[in-house]
Design an enzyme around this catalytic site. Sequence first.
Site, short mmCIF file in Angstrom:
data_model
loop_
_atom_site.label_atom_id
_atom_site.label_comp_id
_atom_site.label_asym_id
_atom_site.label_seq_id
_atom_site.Cartn_x
_atom_site.Cartn_y
_atom_site.Cartn_z
N LYS A 156 27.65 -5.11 -3.97
CA LYS A 156 27.12 -5.92 -2.88
C LYS A 156 27.76 -5.45 -1.58
O LYS A 156 28.92 -5.75 -1.29
CB LYS A 156 27.40 -7.40 -3.08
CG LYS A 156 26.65 -8.28 -2.07
CD LYS A 156 27.35 -9.57 -1.70
CE LYS A 156 28.37 -9.35 -0.66
NZ LYS A 156 27.75 -8.93 0.68
N GLU A 162 41.64 -5.35 -2.26
CA GLU A 162 42.10 -4.59 -1.08
C GLU A 162 41.83 -5.48 0.12
O GLU A 162 40.69 -5.59 0.57
CB GLU A 162 41.32 -3.28 -0.99
CG GLU A 162 41.55 -2.33 -2.15
CD GLU A 162 42.91 -1.68 -2.09
OE1 GLU A 162 43.30 -1.04 -3.08
OE2 GLU A 162 43.60 -1.81 -1.06
N GLU A 190 45.48 -10.52 12.19
CA GLU A 190 44.86 -9.20 12.31
C GLU A 190 43.94 -9.18 13.54
O GLU A 190 43.08 -10.03 13.68
CB GLU A 190 44.02 -8.99 11.07
CG GLU A 190 43.68 -7.60 10.70
CD GLU A 190 43.03 -7.58 9.32
OE1 GLU A 190 42.37 -8.54 8.93
OE2 GLU A 190 43.21 -6.58 8.63
N1 LIG Z 1 42.54 -3.52 2.25
C1 LIG Z 1 41.53 -2.75 2.59
O1 LIG Z 1 41.38 -1.60 2.10
C2 LIG Z 1 40.51 -3.25 3.56
C3 LIG Z 1 40.50 -4.56 4.04
N2 LIG Z 1 39.52 -4.98 4.92
C4 LIG Z 1 39.56 -6.33 5.48
O2 LIG Z 1 38.22 -6.88 5.55
C5 LIG Z 1 38.10 -7.68 6.73
C6 LIG Z 1 36.95 -7.19 7.57
O3 LIG Z 1 35.82 -6.94 6.76
P1 LIG Z 1 34.76 -8.09 6.54
O4 LIG Z 1 33.55 -7.49 5.92
O5 LIG Z 1 34.57 -8.91 7.78
O6 LIG Z 1 35.49 -9.00 5.47
P2 LIG Z 1 34.88 -10.23 4.67
O7 LIG Z 1 35.95 -10.61 3.75
O8 LIG Z 1 34.29 -11.26 5.56
O9 LIG Z 1 33.63 -9.62 3.84
C7 LIG Z 1 33.87 -8.60 2.93
C8 LIG Z 1 32.73 -8.63 1.91
O10 LIG Z 1 32.79 -9.85 1.21
C9 LIG Z 1 31.54 -10.51 1.28
N3 LIG Z 1 31.77 -11.94 1.21
C10 LIG Z 1 32.09 -12.79 2.20
N4 LIG Z 1 32.23 -14.05 1.72
C11 LIG Z 1 31.99 -13.98 0.37
C12 LIG Z 1 31.96 -14.91 -0.71
N5 LIG Z 1 32.20 -16.21 -0.51
N6 LIG Z 1 31.66 -14.48 -1.97
C13 LIG Z 1 31.40 -13.16 -2.18
N7 LIG Z 1 31.41 -12.22 -1.21
C14 LIG Z 1 31.70 -12.63 0.06
C15 LIG Z 1 30.95 -10.04 2.57
O11 LIG Z 1 29.54 -10.21 2.55
C16 LIG Z 1 31.35 -8.56 2.54
O12 LIG Z 1 30.46 -7.86 1.71
C17 LIG Z 1 39.41 -7.54 7.46
O13 LIG Z 1 40.25 -8.63 7.13
C18 LIG Z 1 40.02 -6.26 6.91
O14 LIG Z 1 41.40 -6.25 6.99
C19 LIG Z 1 38.53 -4.15 5.34
C20 LIG Z 1 38.52 -2.85 4.85
C21 LIG Z 1 39.52 -2.29 3.97
#
Ligand SMILES: NC(=O)C1=CN([C@@H]2O[C@H](COP(=O)(O)OP(=O)(O)OC[C@H]3O[C@@H](n4cnc5c(N)ncnc54)[C@H](O)[C@@H]3O)[C@@H](O)[C@H]2O)C=CC1
Length: 481
Positions: free
Chosen positions: A176, A251, A382
């Site tokens: 997804k 991650e 962040e």
């Molecule tokens: N540790 C790592 O390698 C990485 C961490 N990140 C973190 O991700 C964040 C930014 O990316 P975003 O996409 O805005 O993060 P996000 O956590 O809002 O979304 C990430 C994914 O999760 C999905 N998602 C959101 N709510 C969900 C739920 N309740 N159930 C299932 N899926 C759900 C989103 O649609 C997206 O596909 C930042 O906090 C960043 O630090 C981003 C890239 C790499």
Amino acid sequence: MTDFRREKILVGGDWIQADAGGRIEVTNPATGAVIGTVPDAGAAETARAVAAAEAAFGPWRALTAAERATHLRRLAQAILDHREALAELLTEEQGKPLAEARGEVGMSAAYIQWFAEEARRVYGEVIPSPWPDRRLLVTRQPVGVVAAITPWNFPSSMLARKIGPALAAGCTVVAKPASQTPFSGLAWGVLGEMAGLPAGVLNIVTGSARAIGGELTANPSVRKITFTGSTPVGKVLLAQAAGTVKKMSMELGGNAPFLVFDDADLDRAVEGAIAAKFRNAGQTCVCTNRFYAQAGIHDEFVKRLAAATAALKVGPGAQDGSEIGPLIDAAAVAKTEEMVADATAKGGRIVTGGRRHTAGAGFYEPTVIADATDAMTFAREEIFGPVAPVFRFETEEEAIRRANATEYGLACYFYTSDLGRAFRVSEALDYGIVGVNEGLVTTEVAPFGGVKESGFGSEGSHHGMQDYLTLKYTAMGGLGR
Ligand SMILES: NC(=O)C1=CN([C@@H]2O[C@H](COP(=O)(O)OP(=O)(O)OC[C@H]3O[C@@H](n4cnc5c(N)ncnc54)[C@H](O)[C@@H]3O)[C@@H](O)[C@H]2O)C=CC1
Ligand SMILES: O=C(O)[C@H](O)CS(=O)(=O)O
């Protein structure tokens, strides 16, 4: 040229619409223009994707490792054959400069190529038996159907880091992608067809994150969830998946410190600072969130960092020479503005930048803020934007203590010319990834992962396979008669 812009989801080898016909608009963050739509699918379509992955799992795991490796090599080659089209699509929906998008697509191919090689090194063990009539075997087997949920900031390579080891291990996948950048995710379905992946081995669904995630975390046929994204969402998934005791890898978010000691090579430190802060307009989980400059070089470091920051070229990612593209959406720009306002209200001094950029509504000037203090929001949260706060410190002990004063533990960086300090500080920093005199450290050959609330599990390296395998101990008895 192949059109990778698929406006359907891939379930069991079929490209389909959402059952209810709902659609999600995809916009170009540089212009705000709608560039297409994708299905707004939910639990029912996801359940069918899981069933397809389950049906494909048996035949896929039954292939030899060499046969799976061949598929993965074809997949890596398909990515490289279409690198420009994939990079242009990535820039169009995510905004990053085209040069960075090409780099990300190249990294995707590198991860797939790496795991094509790792597929053939899933070794087992024979343990010296304590019984004369038994032989003890340890084998590694694929965990089963894998759900992969990925973020918008690296919409291609974050999937590569999951699809690669999953398929190499013999697992099948339901992915997804983020709704902001679905096309780079759906493109993996087109690439999989080019590589000859059997139907159901790779399924990709777009739509309601909550509905899709709810199905993936509750469906007992899903045996593992690999998530890259924010820590709050990671915690939701961990709680939801507890009901069926799934294997998890997380991650999550970061709050990276970047320490510059008095004995640092300042030119090298500034070069590393720009790389570690402003890649993807600061929208990476390993981007520096806090710069700490030791008192002896603090003023010179701020001066040189501000000059290099002010020289960065801001513009649409598709525009030649752009180094800083737009943020992902209006909310991200507003959050960046709020963080800068919070800092200046608490005594922060803007040395360069500090406002929206004239390139468009989605753009923010690369910014350096001096006189940062621990009372400011970005000391704890962040930033995920092109803002570089600089804190001053006196001693090595103080730098380590303040660097570790966070619930996150993904990446950290420091610059020193002292070998003893390099080992002392690297060992004392509570992070999964440490850059010493380097601001760019990501590679497919090394383990990428965090500690504390930055998550658990490693992606890339030979360690990256373990999250997709289970150990089996077999006692082969009755051999004495
Ligand atoms: N540790 C790592 O390698 C990485 C961490 N990140 C973190 O991700 C964040 C930014 O990316 P975003 O996409 O805005 O993060 P996000 O956590 O809002 O979304 C990430 C994914 O999760 C999905 N998602 C959101 N709510 C969900 C739920 N309740 N159930 C299932 N899926 C759900 C989103 O649609 C997206 O596909 C930042 O906090 C960043 O630090 C981003 C890239 C790499
Ligand atoms: O922040 C991310 O999404 C990536 O993990 C950064 S990297 O892997 O490209 O360094």
